[in-house]
Scaffold this motif. Structure first.
Motif, PDB file in Angstrom:
ATOM      1  N   THR A 156      -9.910   7.877 -38.312  1.00  0.00           N
ATOM      2  CA  THR A 156      -9.507   6.472 -38.192  1.00  0.00           C
ATOM      3  C   THR A 156      -7.999   6.366 -38.390  1.00  0.00           C
ATOM      4  O   THR A 156      -7.459   6.836 -39.384  1.00  0.00           O
ATOM      5  CB  THR A 156     -10.239   5.615 -39.235  1.00  0.00           C
ATOM      6  N   ARG A 214     -12.407   1.325 -35.391  1.00  0.00           N
ATOM      7  CA  ARG A 214     -11.235   0.560 -34.947  1.00  0.00           C
ATOM      8  C   ARG A 214     -11.453  -0.896 -35.345  1.00  0.00           C
ATOM      9  O   ARG A 214     -12.124  -1.655 -34.639  1.00  0.00           O
ATOM     10  CB  ARG A 214     -11.031   0.688 -33.439  1.00  0.00           C
ATOM     11  N   VAL A 215     -10.905  -1.275 -36.494  1.00  0.00           N
ATOM     12  CA  VAL A 215     -11.056  -2.638 -36.987  1.00  0.00           C
ATOM     13  C   VAL A 215     -10.258  -3.579 -36.088  1.00  0.00           C
ATOM     14  O   VAL A 215      -9.052  -3.415 -35.914  1.00  0.00           O
ATOM     15  CB  VAL A 215     -10.586  -2.743 -38.454  1.00  0.00           C
ATOM     16  N   TYR A 274      -2.159  -2.220 -38.108  1.00  0.00           N
ATOM     17  CA  TYR A 274      -3.450  -1.551 -37.978  1.00  0.00           C
ATOM     18  C   TYR A 274      -3.949  -1.094 -39.344  1.00  0.00           C
ATOM     19  O   TYR A 274      -5.119  -1.287 -39.715  1.00  0.00           O
ATOM     20  CB  TYR A 274      -3.279  -0.375 -37.019  1.00  0.00           C
ATOM     21  N   THR A 283      -7.247  -2.303 -41.757  1.00  0.00           N
ATOM     22  CA  THR A 283      -8.263  -1.254 -41.777  1.00  0.00           C
ATOM     23  C   THR A 283      -8.556  -0.758 -43.181  1.00  0.00           C
ATOM     24  O   THR A 283      -9.695  -0.378 -43.501  1.00  0.00           O
ATOM     25  CB  THR A 283      -7.825  -0.089 -40.884  1.00  0.00           C
TER      26      THR A 283
END
Length: 446
Positions: free
Chosen positions: A143, A83-84, A115, A119
């Protein structure tokens, strides 16, 4: 076998380890390497895993590291659930959109684009390190947004990266159970993108039983998705939609229902409390995790259920498990050559007419020792295909934006999304996300 878990300090990692503990067939995962950027989170999850393993014979050995290359070296499988930006980034994904009167959600709409934009560069770096250090490894991607990230990673890893999600199997399980059928003995006609698909048919003993379910009010009310969308609408569609389609079909209601803390804000509070509690009382790590998990599961997509009076989630459904079982089944099918049929995120080719060949789609696939082969699907009607084409164009635009650092393409990704109503708003979205999420500002500095 060695399994590398990226995002190894994440709250849901014990679910994966629990599934490995229950797996006794050979060959099996004997070593798990947890990688995370936070040593403190790794330590916390390590306490939970040790207590989970207590009393088990020959549990998989667990190692932890904050060095990506160390985690990947000699891995047979890589499970990616990073989870960036952390949950703080997720709360910004939600709030920036809501403040502009748009849906604030983790994977759907503006939040999902934001997101993905931050990411993708990280996921590409992971893919490059896998190719260099473990070129024979299979990457199982969880992810989010899973379809977009899997498609980006395919540029480096090709067919050796596969995306998974537990939403489709949950829908199929609930539909079968409502008819009194064993979910393992039905064949689903499911097609779409990640978090954007429909169950169009359910074959049992050579007969499609879905029309009978749609016509039976007493059976249909047992299916959570039917309660969320309403029996009239699912009958109009002639299909059971993935739960995330609520955000497309009932956008105004979804936005209005998020009146208090967002899902991200609630989880941030829950998880901060969990990690703090385990640091203070490591001997009670497993009990703290189980308590936090019950709370997390019970509030999943609560805004959709609250807005539609769909009621609480079914206890049996919660106990049936989710993505961890899919990940284990996928590893088992590949490593042991045990044929299986699974709904996965894979390259389209010609499986879904009307979508690009290189698009990642979410459809039933045959899985075995040779890898994954998607099944061909029936042509989609315009009411489904048009939405898929539009959202896939958004995903592919976002990928190009993230790879090139183009702010113009990032704005285009927002503006093209069906849940964003103007180009001016799209520009405000990018500015708002840049201001609140440092990881996104790094990708698009101006």
């Amino acid at each position: 076998m060695r399994l590398a878990v990226l995002g190894g300090g994440g709250f849901r990692v014990p679910l994966v380890y629990g599934a490995l503990l229950r797996d006794r067939a050979k060959p099996r995962v004997q070593e798990v390497v947890l990688y995370d950027v936070s040593a403190q989170r790794l330590e916390t999850i390590g306490h939970v895993l040790r207590q989970l393993a207590a009393g088990h014979d020959d549990p998989p050995v667990v190692r932890t590291t904050t060095d990506l290359d160390t985690a990947l070296r000699e891995a047979d499988f890589v499970f990616s659930a990073i989870r960036v930006g952390g949950l703080a980034g997720r709360t910004a994904d939600e709030r920036v959109a809501l403040e502009l009167g748009l849906l604030g959600q983790e994977t759907t709409g503006p939040g999902g684009i934001a997101y993905g934009l931050r990411t993708i560069p990280v996921a590409l770096h992971v893919a490059e390190r896998v190719a260099a250090l473990a070129p024979r490894a299979w990457v199982i991607n969880f992810t989010n947004p899973a379809g977009m990230i899997t498609e980006a990673m395919r540029r480096v890893l090709g067919d050796r990266v596969i995306g998974i999600c537990d939403s489709p199997i949950g829908l199929i399980r609930r539909a079968a159970a409502a008819l009194g059928l064993d979910p393992a003995r039905v064949s689903p006609d499911y097609v779409g993108l990640n978090h954007l698909g429909w169950l169009r048919g359910l074959v049992h003993q050579g007969r499609d039983v879905l029309p009978g379910l749609l016509a039976d009010d007493a059976a249909l009310v047992k299916v959570e998705e039917a309660r969320i969308f309403g029996p009239e609408w699912v009958r109009t569609l002639g299909a059971l939609p993935n739960e995330y389609l609520y955000y497309y079909y009932f956008t105004r209601e979804a936005v209005a229902a998020i009146s208090g803390p967002t899902r991200g804000e609630s989880l941030l509070g829950q998880q901060d409390a969990f990690y703090a509690a385990v640091r203070a009382r490591p001997d009670e790590a497993l009990a703290e995790w189980l308590s936090a998990r019950r709370q997390r599961d019970a509030t999943y997509m609560a805004e959709a259920r609250d807005a539609t009076d769909a009621g609480e989630r079914d206890a049996a459904d919660l106990e049936a498990g989710g993505y961890e079982g899919i990940a284990l089944a996928l590893m088992a099918a590949i490593a042991r050559g045990e044929p299986a049929t699974m709904i996965l995120n894979v390259r389209n080719g010609s499986a879904v007419p009307g979508l690009p060949e290189d698009a990642v789609v979410e459809i039933p696939c045959a899985v075995g020792g040779a890898g994954v082969r998607p099944f061909a699907t029936r042509p989609l009607p315009g009411r489904f295909l048009g939405l898929l084409q539009q959202v896939k164009a958004v995903e592919q635009t976002a990928i190009e934006a993230a790879l090139t650092g183009s702010s113009d393409l990032a704005v285009a990704a927002f503006a093209l999304h069906p849940l964003v109503d103007s180009v001016t708003t799209a520009r405000k979205l990018l500015d708002g996300y840049r201001a609140r999420i440092p990881e996104l500002a790094t990708v698009f500095p101006s």
